[in-house]
Design an enzyme around this catalytic site. Structure first.
Site, PDB file in Angstrom:
ATOM      1  N   ASP A 202      15.156  25.107 -19.523  1.00 43.90           N
ATOM      2  CA  ASP A 202      16.660  25.326 -18.363  1.00 43.90           C
ATOM      3  C   ASP A 202      17.261  25.862 -17.301  1.00 43.90           C
ATOM      4  O   ASP A 202      16.402  26.635 -17.284  1.00 43.90           O
ATOM      5  CB  ASP A 202      17.814  25.131 -19.319  1.00 43.90           C
ATOM      6  N   GLU A 244      13.782  23.234 -14.524  1.00 38.33           N
ATOM      7  CA  GLU A 244      14.532  22.538 -13.921  1.00 38.33           C
ATOM      8  C   GLU A 244      15.787  23.439 -12.752  1.00 38.33           C
ATOM      9  O   GLU A 244      15.736  24.417 -13.549  1.00 38.33           O
ATOM     10  CB  GLU A 244      15.760  22.703 -15.333  1.00 38.33           C
TER      11      GLU A 244
END
Ligand code: NOJ
Length: 544
Positions: A202, A244
């Site tokens: 993330d 990401e």
């Protein structure tokens, strides 16, 4: 490269929320036991990897991206044993499992942060980024621009400011501290050892801060990732790292390193341009972004997606393109959030089945690994009246009964209301009804996924864009060894004809892949195709 360690190239990934999928114990939210009961559905759909949104202990102020314990399960979702059971059952069905690794920040409730803020002398103090003023790192942009005014937040306990790129309750970890890097490797090791097949990393661009920079994509950040990858490879070969990084193609491609960083990264700039191309009825936005996408190392792969659990982000477009997309796709201003649009695929396509199929057809045939968002396979709707991004995270619609078959709880107790409007409500849109007829969107998706999975060309082949005069038609060739697939899509709402220059494949016969019909053989002459509104073809080019 060994096929086994590059499994992600042949994957069709399904992103889901454990909380939103199936509530087996009737407390109003899904859990691992519920999800395990639905694995047959996912196997039947034809996907072969699952990406699970965060399921760790958390105050849930950012739907679990605010973690307070990295190596446990949120009690509402079950126990570590439930997770292991789920993992075994998924693997037994040939489904790989990708979990979240939230590296950049923790919850303010994490014991590390509680210690760090307890006093300026605390040994954990340096695990986070502190300052006496808000003057540092001024060039870093604010990501959650609808909620946050600054990347610094005041901590009344230790009377200083701490750094956060997302919500102020999510303090950023300090990656200049080797103890932090070590701790996050331990987290990674914990899950890889348990048997998860990959991790989505993330918010990776923001790990390290440096003065007078945007504090994004810094070389030091890449060093952190390379070292995690090297350690993962050494102890657990074949595990996937998926970055990401919501950045421009060149900056995202940096997350592949020289094949020594992440094996996959989401193609953020391509996604909005697929929406733009269908709206403009012109292939140009897609073609241009593909042209400016650098080649990537052999072992690497783009992650392609249409929608996910966040707003449809419009960070990777120009200001003009953003205005256009907002005007066209968010006429209802409530649908806007931060820089993006908080809607699901079906409402974005105005419920138009042909456009939904076309978008999925592109998703499944462009170079990369497709990632589907739960519920989009049945054309679920959203609820823009719920706050933040919650409107695209409502319960999965299993049937037309009580709470959409998601939960036996009283409706008031559900973690979020089910969609119940006449167009997208669960009585109209649900798995059970779509399973019952062969022309439902669900049946169509199954077939499209099956065709995609019938060959390795889509996941591994080269790509050549054709250039027919009619720019409403987007045609390209995927090729792997002897296998060749021609994809031709009509991006327009009106029927179109296009002449394709296929001379190089003279003598081959296009075989339409969904039905097996033979089309006229390719000759020296321009190859004429006609397509209905939003229609597309996948052809196998065969020498007969
Ligand atoms: C990206 C995630 O996709 C999003 O849902 C989350 O809010 C931020 N990272 C912060 O963790």
């Amino acid at each position: 490269m060994a096929e086994e360690t590059s499994w992600y190239k042949d994957a069709v990934i399904y992103e889901l929320s454990v909380r939103g999928f199936y509530d087996a114990d009737g407390d109003g939210g899904g859990e691992f036991r519920g999800l395990t009961l639905k694995l047959d559905y996912l196997a039947e759909l034809g996907v072969n990897a699952l990406w699970l949104l965060p399921f760790y202990p958390s105050p849930l102020r950012d739907d679990g991206y605010d973690i307070s314990d990295y190596t446990n399960i949120h009690p509402a979702y079950g126990t570590l044993d439930d997770f292991k059971m789920f993992l075994d059952e998924a693997h037994r069905r040939g489904l790989r499992v990708i979990t979240e690794l939230v590296l950049n920040h923790t919850s303010e409730q994490h014991p590390w942060f509680l210690e760090a803020r307890s006093s300026r002398q605390n040994p954990r103090r340096d695990w986070y980024v502190w300052s006496d003023t808000t003057d540092r790192y001024k060039r870093a942009r604010i990501i959650f621009s609808d909620t946050e005014l600054s990347n610094w937040a005041w901590d009344p306990v230790s009377e200083s400011y701490y750094w956060h790129r997302f919500f102020s309750h999510q303090p950023d970890l300090n990656y200049d501290n080797p103890a932090v890097r070590e701790a996050m490797w331990e987290v990674m090791r914990f899950w890889l050892e348990m048997g998860v097949d990959g991790m989505r990393l993330d918010a990776v661009p923001y790990l390290v801060e440096r003065e007078s920079t945007s504090c994004e994509n810094l070389p030091e950040t890449h060093d952190v990732l390379k070292s995690l990858r090297a350690r993962a490879d050494r102890s657990f070969p074949g595990k996937l790292l998926l970055a990401e990084a919501n950045q421009w193609p060149r900056d995202v491609a940096a997350y592949f390193g020289a094949g020594d960083e992440c094996q996959m990264a989401f193609h953020f700039p391509l996604m909005p341009r697929m929406f733009m191309a269908v709206r403009l009825e012109d292939r140009k936005p897609i073609v241009e972004i593909l042209q400016s996408t650098p080649a990537i190392p052999d072992s690497c792969q783009w992650g392609l997606f249409l929608r996910n659990h966040d707003e449809l982000t419009l960070e990777m477009v120009t200001d003009e393109e953003r205005d256009y997309l907002r005007d066209e796709f968010a006429r209802e201003r409530r649908a806007l959030l931060n820089l993006g649009i908080r809607r699901r695929l079906a409402p974005l396509m105005e419920g138009d089945r042909r456009r939904i199929e076309l978008m999925n057809g592109l998703l499944l045939s462009l170079p990369g690994t497709p990632i589907l968002y739960y519920g989009d396979e049945i054309g679920m709707g959203d609820n823009i009246y719920l706050g933040d991004r919650n409107g695209v995270r409502t319960p999965m619609q299993w049937n037309g009964g009580w709470n959409a078959g998601f939960s036996a709880a009283d409706p008031e107790r559900l973690y979020a209301p089910v969609i119940s409007n006449p167009v997208y409500g669960y009585q109209a849109i649900n798995v059970d009804s779509q399973r019952r007829y062969s022309h439902s969107l669900l049946s169509w998706m199954k077939q499209a996924i099956r065709i995609r999975q019938s060959t390795r060309v889509f996941g591994r082949g080269s790509m050549e864009v054709l250039d027919p005069l009619n720019h409403r038609v987007f045609a390209f060739l995927r090729e792997l060894g002897e296998e060749k697939i021609l994809v031709v899509s009509n991006l327009a709402s009106q029927a179109q004809a296009a002449e394709l220059d296929l001379r190089r494949w003279k003598g081959s016969v296009p075989i339409e892949m969904s039905g097996g019909s033979l089309f006229p053989p390719i000759t020296e002459r321009p190859y004429l195709l006609t397509l209905g509104p939003y229609q597309f073809y996948w052809f196998n080019l065969r020498r007969l």
